[in-house]
Write a protein that holds these residues in place. Structure first.
Motif, PDB file in Angstrom:
ATOM      1  N   UNK A  58       0.827  -1.196   0.000  1.00 43.82           N
ATOM      2  CA  UNK A  58       0.000   0.000   0.000  1.00 43.82           C
ATOM      3  C   UNK A  58       0.867   1.254   0.000  1.00 43.82           C
ATOM      4  N   UNK A  59       1.927   1.235   0.765  1.00 42.09           N
ATOM      5  CA  UNK A  59       2.855   2.361   0.813  1.00 42.09           C
ATOM      6  C   UNK A  59       3.534   2.556  -0.546  1.00 42.09           C
TER       7      UNK A  59
ATOM      8  N   UNK B   6       3.448  13.892  -9.469  1.00 42.83           N
ATOM      9  CA  UNK B   6       4.477  14.927  -9.406  1.00 42.83           C
ATOM     10  C   UNK B   6       5.188  15.083 -10.751  1.00 42.83           C
ATOM     11  N   UNK B   7       5.527  13.954 -11.387  1.00 43.27           N
ATOM     12  CA  UNK B   7       6.193  14.012 -12.698  1.00 43.27           C
ATOM     13  C   UNK B   7       5.292  14.640 -13.747  1.00 43.27           C
ATOM     14  N   UNK B   8       4.011  14.271 -13.740  1.00 37.67           N
ATOM     15  CA  UNK B   8       3.096  14.855 -14.729  1.00 37.67           C
ATOM     16  C   UNK B   8       2.865  16.340 -14.455  1.00 37.67           C
ATOM     17  N   UNK B   9       2.856  16.748 -13.196  1.00 36.23           N
ATOM     18  CA  UNK B   9       2.666  18.168 -12.904  1.00 36.23           C
ATOM     19  C   UNK B   9       3.882  18.989 -13.318  1.00 36.23           C
ATOM     20  N   UNK B  10       5.091  18.424 -13.159  1.00 34.27           N
ATOM     21  CA  UNK B  10       6.283  19.119 -13.652  1.00 34.27           C
ATOM     22  C   UNK B  10       6.245  19.262 -15.167  1.00 34.27           C
ATOM     23  N   UNK B  11       5.829  18.197 -15.847  1.00 28.90           N
ATOM     24  CA  UNK B  11       5.722  18.252 -17.309  1.00 28.90           C
ATOM     25  C   UNK B  11       4.677  19.282 -17.731  1.00 28.90           C
TER      26      UNK B  11
ATOM     27  N   UNK C 274       3.050   5.848  -2.953  1.00 33.14           N
ATOM     28  CA  UNK C 274       4.224   6.609  -3.383  1.00 33.14           C
ATOM     29  C   UNK C 274       4.339   6.628  -4.905  1.00 33.14           C
ATOM     30  N   UNK C 275       3.973   5.544  -5.548  1.00 35.76           N
ATOM     31  CA  UNK C 275       4.010   5.497  -7.014  1.00 35.76           C
ATOM     32  C   UNK C 275       3.013   6.474  -7.617  1.00 35.76           C
ATOM     33  N   UNK C 276       1.814   6.505  -7.059  1.00 34.51           N
ATOM     34  CA  UNK C 276       0.789   7.433  -7.556  1.00 34.51           C
ATOM     35  C   UNK C 276       1.241   8.873  -7.349  1.00 34.51           C
ATOM     36  N   UNK C 277       1.796   9.169  -6.187  1.00 40.78           N
ATOM     37  CA  UNK C 277       2.300  10.520  -5.919  1.00 40.78           C
ATOM     38  C   UNK C 277       3.445  10.886  -6.852  1.00 40.78           C
TER      39      UNK C 277
END
Length: 182
Positions: free
Chosen positions: A18-19, A30-35, A23-26
Motif C-alpha cells: 500500500x505504501x 508529481x512528474x506529470x505536474x512538472x511536465x 508513493x508510485x501514484x504521488x
C-alpha cells in the motif's frame, strides 16, 4: 469458507504494498505536474485563459446554485459541466480578446457600448447564452416528468440556442456596421 477468502484478500494488500502504491501514484502525479508546468510556462496566455475559465466556471456554478440549481452529489458534476459550457460561451471569448483590460470589460458588459465589430461578436452571443439559459429553465418546474426536464438538460439547450441566435444577431450587426461604414 467466505471468511477465509476475505482474510486472504486483506493479506494481499500489505502495508508495504500500500505504501509503495501510494508513493508510485504521488510520483506519477508529481512528474506529470512538472511536465504540465513546463509546457504551461511556455504558453502563458493560454495558461492564464485556462485557469480563469475554470475559475469563472466555479463562479457560474455557485451562481446557478444560488439561483436554484439542485445541490447534491448526483448533480454537482452536471452543474460543473454546465458552468464550464457557460464559461466557454461567456467568459472565454472576452478573456481571449480583452485579457485583463478592466476598461474594455466594463465598456462591453456593464455599459454595453459596442464600438468595433469584435465587440458585437463577443457581447451579443454572451448575452444570448445567458438569456437562452434563462428561457431554457422555464420548463424545468413544470410537472411533465420528462427526461429532458432534468437539470441541466433544458438549460443547456437554451444556452446553446441562445448562443447561436446571438451569433446570428452579431453577424447581422457586423454586416450593418460594415455597410454603414462604406
Amino acid at each position: 469458507m467466505k471468511k477465509k477468502n476475505n482474510k486472504n484478500k486483506a493479506q494481499n494488500f500489505s502495508p508495504s504494498k500500500l505504501l509503495f502504491l501510494s508513493h508510485s501514484v504521488c510520483g506519477i502525479g508529481l512528474a506529470s505536474s512538472f511536465w504540465l508546468a513546463d509546457s504551461l510556462i511556455d504558453y502563458p496566455v493560454q495558461t492564464l485563459c485556462l485557469l480563469w475559465v475554470n475559475l469563472w466556471a466555479v463562479v457560474n456554478a455557485l451562481g446557478a446554485i444560488a439561483l436554484g440549481a439542485p445541490v447534491g452529489s448526483r448533480y454537482i458534476l452536471r452543474t460543473l459541466n454546465w458552468s464550464l459550457l457557460m464559461s466557454a460561451f461567456t467568459f472565454a471569448p472576452a478573456a481571449s480578446v480583452y485579457g485583463s483590460s478592466w476598461v474594455d470589460w466594463h465598456r462591453i458588459f456593464a455599459n454595453t457600448k459596442l464600438i468595433e465589430s469584435i465587440d458585437y461578436m463577443i457581447c451579443i452571443p454572451a448575452y444570448g447564452a445567458v438569456i437562452g439559459a434563462w428561457f431554457g429553465a422555464w420548463p424545468m418546474p413544470l410537472d411533465w416528468e420528462r427526461t429532458w426536464q432534468e437539470w441541466p438538460i433544458c438549460v443547456t439547450y437554451g444556452a446553446i440556442i441562445g448562443y447561436l441566435v446571438g451569433l446570428l444577431a452579431s453577424f447581422g450587426f457586423v454586416v450593418r456596421e460594415r455597410v454603414k461604414g462604406d
